[in-house]
Structure formats: structure tokens, C-alpha cells
Scaffold this active site. Sequence first.
Site, PDB file in Angstrom:
ATOM      1  CG  ASN A  68       2.787   7.199   2.644  1.00 26.31           C
ATOM      2  OD1 ASN A  68       1.819   7.880   2.315  1.00 26.31           O
ATOM      3  ND2 ASN A  68       3.315   6.282   1.854  1.00 26.31           N
ATOM      4  CG  ASN A 116      -1.969   1.057   1.157  1.00 22.34           C
ATOM      5  OD1 ASN A 116      -1.760   2.096   0.528  1.00 22.34           O
ATOM      6  ND2 ASN A 116      -3.093   0.820   1.804  1.00 22.34           N
ATOM      7  CG  ASP A 117       2.951   2.743  -3.653  1.00 26.75           C
ATOM      8  OD1 ASP A 117       4.051   2.526  -3.147  1.00 26.75           O
ATOM      9  OD2 ASP A 117       2.650   2.434  -4.819  1.00 26.75           O
ATOM     10  CB  CYS A 118      -1.634   5.587   0.069  1.00 28.89           C
ATOM     11  SG  CYS A 118      -1.552   5.983  -1.673  1.00 28.89           S
TER      12      CYS A 118
END
Length: 812
Positions: free
Chosen positions: A486, A482-484
Amino acid sequence: MKFGHFDDSNREYVITNPRTPYPWINYLGNEDFFSIVTNTAGGYSFYKDARLRRITRYRYNNVPVDDGGKYFYINENGKLWSPGWKPVKTELDRYECRHGMGYTKITSEVDQLEAEVLYMVPLGYHGEVQRVKLTNHSDRKRSFSLFSMVEWCLWDALEDNTNFQRNFSTGQVEIVNSTIYHKTEYRERRNHYAFYTVNEKLRGFDTDREVFLGLYNGFDAPDAVVESQSRNSHAHGWSPIAAHHLEIELEPGEEKQLIFVLGYVEVPGADKFVENQVINKVPAEQMIAKFQKPEDVDRAVEKLASFWDDLLSVYQLEHSEEELNRAVNIWNQYQCMVTFNFSRSASFFESGIGRGMGFRDSNQDLIGFVHQVPERARERIIDIASTQFEDGSAYHQYQPLTKKGNDAVGSNFNDDPLWLILACDEYIKETGDWSILDVMVPFDNDESNKATLFEHLKRSFYHVVHNLGPHQLPLIGRADWNDCLNLNCFSETPGEAFQTTENKEGGVAESVFIAGMFVLYGDAFVKLCEKRGLDKEALEAAGHIDDMKKVVDEHGWDGLWFIRAYDHFGEKVGSNEREEGKIFIESQGMCIMAGIGLEDGRARTALDSVKERLDCEYGIVLNNPAFTKYYVQYGEISTYPEGYKENAGIFCHNNPWIMIAETLEGNGDAAWEYFRKICPPYLEEISDLHKTEPYVYSQMIAGKDAFKPGEAKNSWLTGTASWNFYAISQFILGIRTDFDGLVINPVIPKAWDGYVVTRKFRGATYRIEVSNPTHVSTGIAEVSLNGEKLEGNLVPICQEGSVNQVGVVLGK
Ligand code: BGC
Ligand code: NOJ
């Protein structure tokens, strides 16, 4: 509401209304030269790299939405129209756009004059061929002007869009007979040019955009077309284009074919010019000579069709539901090839200037195309592994033209390395090619520093072991899948990139998702070790996996589902303790695929929670409840409005993880229901809501919390394609590749009577007939090979070239 229909026998989607809810596109090209083409003739071309070698110009997010392309215009006595409807938008008496495997054919008719334009990139050819067929269906003689037009891009698509003080002075062309050459920057450091030609004498031409269009006109009403009079303009700087003007006469019933070629040529340094300023046109002339006669095009069309026959023949399903057949046999596999070719670079949602090839994306894409092009999968694996660092970490992206890691994005996405194990494992299972593990592969593309691919896998594995956090769970780094999410970013500054900012460097945030991945793909690594006789390595690695399982048991379970992560402060992410984002899909899918909780009921409990909290009419959302405010400690996920993208959108990529998890639980009805919900052909009837193409998956469908649930975005370039193909072909239909044969293990809806899969595998063909007389979901009563009963459900590797009958009876 529908805007067309499937034509399965031709492997086409036929759009019959040009006003689709969004441009519905197709991809041309398979190796080096590529084009995107929309249903109204929009789009552009590039050579290998959509950013660095852009051939024709395109403006994204334009007004109107899709403007600029490979346009043709007809002017008959002042009546203007375009065969693709756009850009002129004259009402057509008939319109049809057929998107097929690597070609698009648009046919339309006005006043009994028919125009059919076929767009294709022939195999092994560095150009796009456009065949224009004009037919006079009336009983009077017709004479009219035909114009073509493309707009050149000055090669680097980003520069082209931004550096106008320079660009407006560099453009250069040459015109010889019917060929217009685009040679901007060729005089200096470039050794490549492009050309656009037609196999017919011209009435005239234009190469200066402002002269052709008129400065204040759009593509819909170029001065030259309106007046039926090209200007024979010669571009000097500004915006070079290529427009041909032809005079056509057709007797009643007569048909005429024209062949246009848009080509790309590279000329080695010494041969670049024939005299000062005059480019060497020999290579272009050779290309042009290949497409002079209609038969030349026919042959290229046939070759392309048989190329696709071959590719698609490796896995073919015969099922009573036609939607499923067309998904499995045609469009899902086609989309997997497109993601192989384009990664995430160029679509109608990816500008081609932003992203290179993703490390994790490309590895996952591979599981959807390895059966079609194993040799190219092998090359892809080596390319990807060559960007890995010595410590096992990886560049998040690399550029396809240079194959080098992308410094601007960097590394530290801690799931990345493990995906390499998945790709290699699936490659070997498909091909039996163990030699790949002995290939010497560089670290960070440094030819003086190499190790075997097997060693690279080992470094992937140990990168996790060496990067554990306070709970002994894997550190998440900048983000995992999940790149988001963070967790080390803490961004308070507008415009700061969530993916590359780490304000909490050396962060301690941990990922339960990576823990599940480590168990799943770590286990694959152990099996590879065992197969290679490396028992000590295997044992040691297995020890680390056992440890990780214990850690997940202790710190990864929330009571009714798996926790998602631990944030910087050691707080649980994806837990009932939170107000928002209590449950996430990723750790449920990954942990259960890894087998965690299958034996003690936790998997079932987690899947029931998924059903209860994440499932909705259009698919499974990513998290719930959606975030309604910005959480600085979570990053980008909480920036999206509820129901979109990673914030509780239906991120189609990981829906198949839940499908697979349900198959591991033996629950074929649930797996199928999840599959069907997001499978494009089943959504055709709601095309007006769905918005994106009904023949391919989109990255995201707006979730239940969204303003418009069910509306899709980001079609085509998404890991959704490969994961769904993997889920349906290997886990639901249950024909699974393994080192020593095909494992048969269907997990299907009880209502199904059966189906047939024809699978080519290691040089032999298997016709696998599954019957379900007692209407179970799973469980095998009998498997036979060529009439002989087998012990167990492994169909061994048969002789090359043999055709084999496999009988599968489900039941007890
Ligand atoms: C998107 C992600 C994407 C990432 C990297 C984010 O804005 O939401 O889906 O993976 O950017 O480009
Ligand atoms: C799209 C990216 O390409 C992929 O790498 C990532 O896993 C998903 N978005 C989820 O964030």
C-alpha cells in the site's frame, strides 16, 4: 503423517481419523443453495450470499475450533454418540468421512450399530438433503433415540453476530407434523423462510436452543439428548433451532433409511400467508415431496455424479504419476469450480460476512473454470464488467446477491481493469464466441449508460495509459495484485484499513508489475482488435505497449531482476539498493510472462535470482529478505511477521507465474519442480505439518523465514486453484486454447516418457498422445491429426461431435 487417503475411482478423499490437524471441509451446492461441511459434520448453509441470506448459524474461531453444524445424536440406553464423531466425541469403533464432488458421506459404527450420513445439495434444488442410514450389524434387537439438530441464523450473518438487543426478541418458528419452519422477520419485509424436516413421524421436537441444550451445556451434551426426551419447545425469540427426535427399532441385520431436508423457500408477497401469522407452506411441501423415498436420493446422487463426469471430462490426463492425475483430473478442477461459486466469501478462513466477489479475483478464477461451464463464465464476465466505471476503473468488489459494486471498498486498485481482458481473451479462446464483445454492458450498473463489452476492454486498456506516473510507469493506486503493498496509504493509526485508506491521495507511486500486466494483457487486447479488423485501434494500442516496454527496460530492471515498484518518494521497491524486500516474485512472473527479457537473457537472469533468493523447500516465497519492521511507506506487507502472508510467505497464487515463465524459457524441469512443490496430493505425507486439506490448494504456505515453514493457511478460496490449473494444463502439459484451434507446446521434465490428454474443445474431442522418445523438455518433432502430419503445432478445430487422434512427438 496422513489422516486418510485418496479414492480416485470414486473421486473422493477418505478421512479415517476424525482428529485432522484442522477441520477439513467440503462444499455442497452448485447454483443457489450452498453448504460448507467439515469432516466432523460442522458447517452451515446459505442461499446465494453467505452474508445476506445465511440459513444456519456458525461461529468462527470458536472453542473448540469447529463447533456447530448439522448434527445427529444417538442415545442407546444412555450411551451417547454422534455419527460425525463431533459433537459428542465418543470413541467410534469405525469412522470414515468421504468428501466427494458436491457431497460428503460420514460413516461410523459403535457396538455394531452403523450410522451413515450423506450430506448433499441436489442439482437445481434449494435445499440440503441428508440421508441417514442406520444398520444393526449385531444379532440382537436394538432400540434407540435419534436426534437431529441445526441452529437457525437470523438471515443477515453480520447482524446475527452483533445485534443481540434485537435478535433475542425476533425469532419465530412454526411446527407442523415433522417439519420445523423458521420464519423470523417473515411477518415484515422478508418473503423467505427455511425449514427442516424428516420423512418419518416424530417422537418429539425442539425449537428453543436453551431448552434443548440446557443453558449451561454445549452441543456435546444437550439435556434432551442425554435424557432421551425432547421437550417439544416452541421458540419465542432467543435462539431458534430445529431438532427432531425419532425412536428407532432395528431387528438384527436390519437397515433403515431416513431422509432429512433442510430447505429454503421464497414466497411472492401476495401469497405469503394463508391466514394471519400462518405462513404459506405449499412451496415447502412441494420441495419435501421430492425427497420421500430412498430412490429419490439415489437418483439425485446419480445426477450429481454425471454432472461431475461431464464437467471433468473436458480435460483428462493419463500420466504415470497418480498424484498428478488426481490433481489435474479431479481436485484442482473441483477447486476451480468452488472458487467460481464462492469467490472469496465463505471458507474456514473467510467468514462470509467480509468480502463480496473480487473484480480481480473473479476474472482470474475464470481461467480455471471457463472450459467446464462456458455459459456461466459468459454471465460472470458480463456481471463483472457491469460494475466497471466509465473511465475504465473498477469497483474492487461486488455483492453476489445484488451484483452491485461495493461502495465501502470502492475502487482505485489499478491492476483490476486489466484482469477483465485476461478473462475475455480466455473465454473467447475457449468458446470462439466473439459475440460476447458486442454485448451492451452498463457502467456502474446504470442501465441508461451502456457500451459494448469490447469498449469496456478498451477502457481497461486506456485506464493504464491515462494513469502513468513520473517514470511513465502505471500508477499503483491503493494496491495492485498485492493487496498489502500500500504505497499511498501511510497509516499511523491502529485499526485503519490498509486497503481503503489513502492518506497520500493523488499519489505518485508506480507499479512495474502493472507495467508487465499491461504488456501481457494489452497485447491480448491488440490481438482482439486485429481479429475484429480494427487495425487502427490495434496499431495505436501496440504503440502504447512498445512505449511501456521501453519504460520497463529503462526503469524496471535492477541488474539481476525486475524492480517491483516505485514508492511515494520515487525510491525503488524490490531492488538491491534496499536492505529488506530486495526482490519480489510478482514482477518477475508478470514481466517474463509478458515476454520481457526473453530475448536478451534478462528473463533467465531474473529466474535464476528467483531460484537463488525466493525458492525454498515448500515453494517460492513472495519477497526476500522478509520485512522485519513496519515501513509506513509500504503498508500492510510489513505488518505481517516474517514468512507469513504477503511478507515472504509462499503465496501460492503467483508460484504458477514463475512456472509459466520457466516454460517460456523452455525449462520444463524447473517448471515441474515448482509445480510439484505446492501441488496438494504431493504433500499428503506431510499433512500434519501442512495442516490444511491435502486435496486442495491453500492461499499461503509459511515461508522459509517463518516460525513454522511449510504450514499452510487459507485453504480453498484462492486464485491459486485457477492459476495452477492454467499452468499445468496449458503451459507444462502444453495444451493451449487459441482462437483457431489448440496449440500444442509441452514443456515438461526431460525424464517423462509421455502422457495422454483427452480434451473436449468447441464440440469435438481430441485424444492427444504426447511421446518423448529422446527425453527433451520441449520442442516438437511432429504433430499429426488423425494420422496426417500437420504443418506447425496448431491443431485446427474439427467437426462437432468428432473424436480425433492427435499424435505429438517431442524432439528436434
Ligand atoms: C490480506 C490479503 C487480502 C486483503 C484483502 C489482507 O489482509 O493479507 O491477502 O487480499 O487483506 O482482504
Ligand atoms: C488475496 C486477494 O483475494 C487477492 O485479490 C490478492 O491479489 C491477494 N490476496 C494478494 O494480496
